[in-house]
Design an enzyme around this catalytic site. Structure first.
Site, PDB file in Angstrom:
ATOM      1  N   LYS A 174       0.846  -1.189   0.000  1.00 13.74           N
ATOM      2  CA  LYS A 174       0.000   0.000   0.000  1.00 13.74           C
ATOM      3  C   LYS A 174       0.881   1.240   0.000  1.00 13.74           C
ATOM      4  O   LYS A 174       1.847   1.326   0.773  1.00 13.74           O
ATOM      5  CB  LYS A 174      -0.893   0.009   1.246  1.00 13.74           C
ATOM      6  CG  LYS A 174      -2.188   0.799   1.052  1.00 13.74           C
ATOM      7  CD  LYS A 174      -3.112   0.132   0.044  1.00 13.74           C
ATOM      8  CE  LYS A 174      -4.526   0.690   0.106  1.00 13.74           C
ATOM      9  NZ  LYS A 174      -5.417   0.020  -0.857  1.00 13.74           N
ATOM     10  N   THR A 204      -3.797  -5.385   0.137  1.00 12.24           N
ATOM     11  CA  THR A 204      -3.197  -4.083   0.419  1.00 12.24           C
ATOM     12  C   THR A 204      -4.080  -3.259   1.354  1.00 12.24           C
ATOM     13  O   THR A 204      -3.579  -2.414   2.100  1.00 12.24           O
ATOM     14  CB  THR A 204      -2.930  -3.294  -0.875  1.00 12.24           C
ATOM     15  OG1 THR A 204      -4.160  -2.960  -1.515  1.00 12.24           O
ATOM     16  CG2 THR A 204      -2.056  -4.097  -1.831  1.00 12.24           C
ATOM     17  N   ASP A 205      -5.377  -3.521   1.361  1.00 11.00           N
ATOM     18  CA  ASP A 205      -6.247  -2.835   2.320  1.00 11.00           C
ATOM     19  C   ASP A 205      -5.912  -3.268   3.742  1.00 11.00           C
ATOM     20  O   ASP A 205      -5.973  -2.456   4.678  1.00 11.00           O
ATOM     21  CB  ASP A 205      -7.713  -3.138   1.999  1.00 11.00           C
ATOM     22  CG  ASP A 205      -8.669  -2.247   2.792  1.00 11.00           C
ATOM     23  OD1 ASP A 205      -8.652  -1.020   2.587  1.00 11.00           O
ATOM     24  OD2 ASP A 205      -9.400  -2.783   3.651  1.00 11.00           O
ATOM     25  N   PHE A 218      31.889  32.803  -6.983  1.00 10.55           N
ATOM     26  CA  PHE A 218      32.144  31.756  -7.986  1.00 10.55           C
ATOM     27  C   PHE A 218      33.138  32.326  -8.996  1.00 10.55           C
ATOM     28  O   PHE A 218      32.778  33.134  -9.852  1.00 10.55           O
ATOM     29  CB  PHE A 218      30.845  31.323  -8.668  1.00 10.55           C
ATOM     30  CG  PHE A 218      31.023  30.097  -9.532  1.00 10.55           C
ATOM     31  CD1 PHE A 218      31.597  28.943  -9.024  1.00 10.55           C
ATOM     32  CD2 PHE A 218      30.625  30.114 -10.855  1.00 10.55           C
ATOM     33  CE1 PHE A 218      31.767  27.818  -9.817  1.00 10.55           C
ATOM     34  CE2 PHE A 218      30.782  28.993 -11.659  1.00 10.55           C
ATOM     35  CZ  PHE A 218      31.351  27.840 -11.129  1.00 10.55           C
ATOM     36  N   ARG A 244      27.559  36.916  -4.366  1.00 16.20           N
ATOM     37  CA  ARG A 244      26.286  36.637  -5.027  1.00 16.20           C
ATOM     38  C   ARG A 244      25.299  36.093  -4.018  1.00 16.20           C
ATOM     39  O   ARG A 244      25.664  35.674  -2.909  1.00 16.20           O
ATOM     40  CB  ARG A 244      26.489  35.596  -6.145  1.00 16.20           C
ATOM     41  CG  ARG A 244      26.988  34.254  -5.618  1.00 16.20           C
ATOM     42  CD  ARG A 244      27.089  33.206  -6.705  1.00 16.20           C
ATOM     43  NE  ARG A 244      27.587  31.919  -6.156  1.00 16.20           N
ATOM     44  CZ  ARG A 244      27.586  30.767  -6.815  1.00 16.20           C
ATOM     45  NH1 ARG A 244      27.133  30.722  -8.051  1.00 16.20           N
ATOM     46  NH2 ARG A 244      28.049  29.669  -6.251  1.00 16.20           N
ATOM     47  N   VAL A 255      29.137  25.746  -4.598  1.00 18.97           N
ATOM     48  CA  VAL A 255      28.180  24.877  -3.933  1.00 18.97           C
ATOM     49  C   VAL A 255      28.843  23.544  -3.585  1.00 18.97           C
ATOM     50  O   VAL A 255      28.601  22.960  -2.531  1.00 18.97           O
ATOM     51  CB  VAL A 255      26.937  24.665  -4.824  1.00 18.97           C
ATOM     52  CG1 VAL A 255      25.970  23.678  -4.175  1.00 18.97           C
ATOM     53  CG2 VAL A 255      26.233  25.990  -5.090  1.00 18.97           C
ATOM     54  N   GLN A 256      29.723  23.075  -4.478  1.00 17.17           N
ATOM     55  CA  GLN A 256      30.414  21.810  -4.230  1.00 17.17           C
ATOM     56  C   GLN A 256      31.195  21.845  -2.917  1.00 17.17           C
ATOM     57  O   GLN A 256      31.139  20.900  -2.110  1.00 17.17           O
ATOM     58  CB  GLN A 256      31.374  21.488  -5.391  1.00 17.17           C
ATOM     59  CG  GLN A 256      30.699  21.087  -6.685  1.00 17.17           C
ATOM     60  CD  GLN A 256      30.369  22.262  -7.598  1.00 17.17           C
ATOM     61  OE1 GLN A 256      30.154  23.389  -7.115  1.00 17.17           O
ATOM     62  NE2 GLN A 256      30.319  22.013  -8.887  1.00 17.17           N
ATOM     63  N   ASN A 302      20.755  24.829  -7.843  1.00 15.64           N
ATOM     64  CA  ASN A 302      20.889  26.279  -7.735  1.00 15.64           C
ATOM     65  C   ASN A 302      19.531  26.945  -7.933  1.00 15.64           C
ATOM     66  O   ASN A 302      18.839  26.670  -8.916  1.00 15.64           O
ATOM     67  CB  ASN A 302      21.853  26.829  -8.794  1.00 15.64           C
ATOM     68  CG  ASN A 302      23.294  26.700  -8.370  1.00 15.64           C
ATOM     69  OD1 ASN A 302      23.612  26.817  -7.202  1.00 15.64           O
ATOM     70  ND2 ASN A 302      24.166  26.452  -9.329  1.00 15.64           N
ATOM     71  N   HIS A 349      18.572  30.360  -8.837  1.00 17.79           N
ATOM     72  CA  HIS A 349      19.290  31.542  -9.315  1.00 17.79           C
ATOM     73  C   HIS A 349      18.527  32.837  -9.043  1.00 17.79           C
ATOM     74  O   HIS A 349      17.306  32.914  -9.206  1.00 17.79           O
ATOM     75  CB  HIS A 349      19.554  31.427 -10.820  1.00 17.79           C
ATOM     76  CG  HIS A 349      20.480  30.309 -11.180  1.00 17.79           C
ATOM     77  ND1 HIS A 349      21.784  30.267 -10.761  1.00 17.79           N
ATOM     78  CD2 HIS A 349      20.277  29.189 -11.923  1.00 17.79           C
ATOM     79  CE1 HIS A 349      22.363  29.175 -11.238  1.00 17.79           C
ATOM     80  NE2 HIS A 349      21.465  28.498 -11.938  1.00 17.79           N
TER      81      HIS A 349
END
Length: 316
Positions: free
Chosen positions: A16, A62-63, A170, A187, A241-242, A268, A270
């Site tokens: 489920k 599944t119920d 950057f 930035r 960011v890395q 990102n 932006h």
């Protein structure tokens, strides 16, 4: 597994999905809530005939799986710890149906923050303060000699939207005939954090399964990973960011001996300074920028997984 007409059932799971459940904790006048979406999937060789021979003799409806989620939530003392509640559900299916070989439980918790009314936290009123979710994913298999084998146990933060207005640069990236992006010393940095951490959990006897997992401070680990993510994002003078991502993941690995791997996916978000030079020479670029245009797509996507070095694992 025998092949019929050159084909065979390679693997299967069923169950489920999207079971919605709200647990209200009323043990004191200050109520708490857990708003969950649950998926429970079962697997095992004896389910094969339901696919290949249209036989439902071994199929748990599944119920019934859905109803089990509600019944266990009523009696459980650990609904507020997703990993332990997932383990309760998985263990229930393995204990109740001896032909079930694997139980795969995924739980998502949706945010509700307590309201502040007249400057004070309200006892029983909440508001949705964002689409961020906490998640866990547990796959347990029946092992030999009464063991429970945790094939995978992962938890996650998803959809944590963050932004800072400075402290990100950057520069010094590849420049060639395809490059139009200017370098920048400062930035806006914004992303929607998805982070997953994987636990190392050894096989354990069935009767010790719950108590063994209870030794892991899952809620503290979740809070810590989230705090490390936010603190590193806010305080790091980000060169990329890395680089920031790596610091986040490495710190959580160092903080918690139970973690094997920590992964992040950081798209990102932006925000580009609007060039207003066409309007009476108004300066709004570089150090003059304070009006920006959010740009959704296309966006950069930075992903990585940081793992504990071989030989440095610390098991319970």
């Amino acid at each position: 597994m025998a092949a019929v007409n050159n084909v065979f059932l390679d693997k299967q799971e069923y169950g489920k999905d999207k079971v919605r459940l709200l647990k209200v904790h009323k043990t004191t006048k200050i109520h708490r809530v857990d708003d969950l979406t649950i998926r429970c999937l079962l697997s095992g060789a004896e389910f094969t005939t339901s696919y290949t021979e249209a036989s439902n003799k071994r199929v748990v409806a599944t119920d019934s799986i859905k109803n089990t989620c509600y019944i266990l939530a009523k009696s459980s003392k650990v609904v507020d710890t997703l990993e332990l509640f997932a383990a309760e559900l998985a263990n229930h299916f393995l204990n109740t149906y001896d032909w079930v070989e694997g139980a795969h439980v995924t739980i998502i918790r949706h945010r509700w923050a307590r309201m502040n009314i007249d400057g004070k936290p309200h006892n029983h009123s909440f508001w949705r303060d964002g689409e961020e979710t906490r998640q866990t994913d547990l796959f347990v298999k029946r092992g030999a000699n009464g063991l429970r084998n945790v094939v995978a146990l992962k938890s996650a933060i998803a959809g944590l939207l963050v932004l800072k207005t400075t402290g990100s640069s950057f520069e010094d990236f590849v420049r060639d005939e395809y490059t139009t992006l200017p370098e920048t010393k400062d930035r806006i940095l914004s992303t929607c954090v998805d982070s997953t951490w994987e636990f190392n959990v050894p096989a354990v006897k069935t009767e010790h399964f719950a108590s063994h997992l209870a030794q892991i401070p899952f809620n503290n680990i979740y809070d810590s990973v989230r705090d490390v993510t936010c603190k590193t994002f806010a305080e790091d003078e980000s060169a990329s960011v890395q680089a920031t991502l790596y610091k986040m993941a490495a710190q959580s690995i160092r903080n918690w001996k139970w973690l094997d791997r920590v992964s992040y996916a950081l798209p990102n978000k932006h925000f580009f300074a609007v060039d207003l030079n066409y309007f009476r020479g108004t300066k709004n670029l570089q150090e003059h920028a304070d009006v920006y245009q959010p740009v959704a797509d296309p966006s950069g996507l930075i992903t990585a997984t940081v793992a504990r070095a071989p030989g440095s694992h610390a098991r319970l």
